[in-house]
Design a protein around this motif. Structure first.
Motif, PDB file in Angstrom:
ATOM      1  N   GLU A   1       0.830  -1.205   0.000  1.00 55.76           N
ATOM      2  CA  GLU A   1       0.000   0.000   0.000  1.00 55.76           C
ATOM      3  C   GLU A   1       0.867   1.258   0.000  1.00 55.76           C
ATOM      4  O   GLU A   1       0.564   2.237  -0.701  1.00 55.76           O
TER       5      GLU A   1
ATOM      6  N   ILE B   1       0.939   4.342  -2.698  1.00 57.06           N
ATOM      7  CA  ILE B   1       0.872   5.767  -2.354  1.00 57.06           C
ATOM      8  C   ILE B   1       2.054   6.511  -2.971  1.00 57.06           C
ATOM      9  O   ILE B   1       1.901   7.603  -3.530  1.00 57.06           O
TER      10      ILE B   1
ATOM     11  N   LEU C   1      -5.049   2.623  -5.783  1.00 55.07           N
ATOM     12  CA  LEU C   1      -5.226   2.945  -4.369  1.00 55.07           C
ATOM     13  C   LEU C   1      -6.689   2.797  -3.954  1.00 55.07           C
ATOM     14  O   LEU C   1      -6.985   2.382  -2.829  1.00 55.07           O
TER      15      LEU C   1
ATOM     16  N   LEU D   1      -8.025   4.435   4.054  1.00 56.19           N
ATOM     17  CA  LEU D   1      -8.032   5.062   2.733  1.00 56.19           C
ATOM     18  C   LEU D   1      -9.446   5.243   2.187  1.00 56.19           C
ATOM     19  O   LEU D   1      -9.612   5.589   1.017  1.00 56.19           O
TER      20      LEU D   1
ATOM     21  N   PHE E   1      -9.878   8.867   1.078  1.00 51.45           N
ATOM     22  CA  PHE E   1      -8.611   9.544   0.812  1.00 51.45           C
ATOM     23  C   PHE E   1      -8.736  10.588  -0.296  1.00 51.45           C
ATOM     24  O   PHE E   1      -8.013  11.586  -0.299  1.00 51.45           O
TER      25      PHE E   1
ATOM     26  N   LEU F   1      -0.467  10.032   4.585  1.00 49.19           N
ATOM     27  CA  LEU F   1      -1.145   8.735   4.680  1.00 49.19           C
ATOM     28  C   LEU F   1      -0.168   7.569   4.635  1.00 49.19           C
ATOM     29  O   LEU F   1      -0.541   6.430   4.915  1.00 49.19           O
TER      30      LEU F   1
END
Length: 203
Positions: free
Chosen positions: A52, A56, A99, A107, A110, A149
């Motif tokens: 993840e 990002i 994502l 998320l 997000f 994040l």
């Protein structure tokens, strides 16, 4: 209790002698399996978190490139800048989609937090002749918020993750340095019209 066992037949006594050890082995095996499963789930969670974080970072890189192309197009309004911008936008869209497909609850919203829900409106404004400052401010804000994040969770007492925790923290710091360097360069470009003459490899 002794009288009860004395009244049992010999075959039944033998059966109990076999069943008790088997039950103990089954119980211990279940406990061991349960402990191993928890460790596997923990490791799987960290592996997913690392993937993840990479997604990002990929989105941040894509937005940085789109910011650069948008800024160049806002200044030049030429065909070459336009073609580079059009080529970069699908890359950014794919990074956003990757994502979005993640099931992480952190998320969930997000796009609202990073203002990426306004990306299409910003693109339309850029295509319609908006100033370079607009694109610079929008993309820089989104990139900065995205970077917040990208969190590395502590490993606690887990001995399986401690050897790689230092590498994860280093990766996080490098990602932050690259993001902030990009923000500084973008602001410098917006104010002075060119990037600072820093050592090769910093561009």
């Amino acid at each position: 209790m002794n009288n009860f066992f004395k009244r049992l037949s010999l075959p039944l006594k033998l059966l109990l002698l076999i069943l008790f050890p088997l039950a103990l082995v089954a119980y211990l095996s279940f406990e061991l399996y349960n402990e191993k499963s928890k460790k596997v789930d923990l490791l799987a969670g960290y592996i997913d978190r690392i993937a993840e974080a990479q997604d990002i970072s990929d989105l941040i890189n894509a937005l940085q490139l789109e910011r650069r192309q948008s800024f160049a197009f806002a200044l030049k309004k030429d065909i070459d800048s336009r073609s580079q911008l059009e080529a970069q936008r699908p890359v950014t869209d794919l990074a956003i989609k990757n994502l979005e497909e993640r099931k992480d609850s952190t998320l969930k919203d997000f796009k609202d937090y990073t203002f990426l829900n306004n990306l299409q409106n910003t693109r339309h404004a850029i295509d319609s002749g908006a100033s370079a400052d607009l694109s610079m401010q929008y993309y820089t804000t989104s990139i900065f918020r995205l970077n917040t994040l990208n969190i590395i969770l502590p490993v606690g007492a887990n001995r399986y993750l401690k050897p790689v925790y230092g590498d994860l923290v280093a990766q996080k710091l490098l990602s932050e340095m690259a993001t902030y360097l990009g923000i500084i360069r973008a602001n410098f470009k917006a104010k002075y019209g060119s990037y600072p003459a820093w050592p090769r490899g910093c561009k």
